[in-house]
Scaffold this active site. Sequence first.
Site, PDB file in Angstrom:
ATOM      1  N   SER A 147     138.223  44.710  63.461  1.00 49.39           N
ATOM      2  CA  SER A 147     139.283  45.638  63.039  1.00 49.39           C
ATOM      3  C   SER A 147     139.162  46.924  63.838  1.00 49.39           C
ATOM      4  O   SER A 147     138.090  47.241  64.381  1.00 49.39           O
ATOM      5  CB  SER A 147     139.121  45.936  61.544  1.00 49.39           C
ATOM      6  N   TYR A 160     133.918  47.983  54.119  1.00 52.28           N
ATOM      7  CA  TYR A 160     134.657  47.137  55.064  1.00 52.28           C
ATOM      8  C   TYR A 160     134.361  47.526  56.504  1.00 52.28           C
ATOM      9  O   TYR A 160     134.072  46.675  57.354  1.00 52.28           O
ATOM     10  CB  TYR A 160     136.152  47.272  54.764  1.00 52.28           C
TER      11      TYR A 160
END
Length: 261
Positions: A147, A160
């Site tokens: 990401s 995350y």
Amino acid sequence: MLTIDLKGKTALVTGVSNGVGQGVAKILAKAGCNISGCGRSAENSEGAKAFIDNIEKEGTQAIYTAHDITSIKAQEKLIQKTIATFGSIDILVSNAGVNVFEGAEKCSEEQWQFNMELNLKSHWQLSKLCKPYLEKSGKGVILIMTSNHSNYTIPGCFPYNVAKTAIKGLVQSLAIEWGPKIRAIGIAPGFIDTKGNQKWFDSFPDAAKERQRTIDAHPVKRIGTSEEIGALCAFLASDAAAFISGTTYLIDGGRSALMQD
């Protein structure tokens, strides 16, 4: 004009019942791949059916398996089913994951463990299980979805962002330890137009305003599509990218290039 030809190859793609995974699978099929896909959705779900339809429309074959990607036994069954159907695994796109946005203080040990099991450990486990088949291919490729949070993050996205940052190290290790028969590459998408990102917009009092604010923060003045992530995957899996391994590519519409104020 460069043509990406993946005819005769088999790609195993996780998280195909929606979002980025479904777009990636579609573009790989368009390049000629047969696709073994999996997801959390049931095999008779709309997402699973849409995945199968998308692949078959491109003239290639698809199978779908519903399972928990964090389970080694489930991963083993997925691989066995893939080999029984197609006879090989040439490309692994380890995409499945979920946002775990809790914040460093509020995050519980249970949330931390869930995040690490799904967003980091599962990629390593699945890569290990696919390794013999990727080596047999001779030109095996592992693409792991990370990401833009692996490069830059914002408050409240812990843990995350920690797992996604660690994937860059995983990609490096797989590339240097498993080459030359296997290349390993990370892909770090920014804002992609998926149900998951819409859920993020919907968490704000004015979802439309927040969506437009996000669009305006991108030099390209839009957010990305799952098919664009798929196009990058197809290129990186092809012989045209044979000298690329051990690195992670950011694909975020230029958002990280613009200082935010």
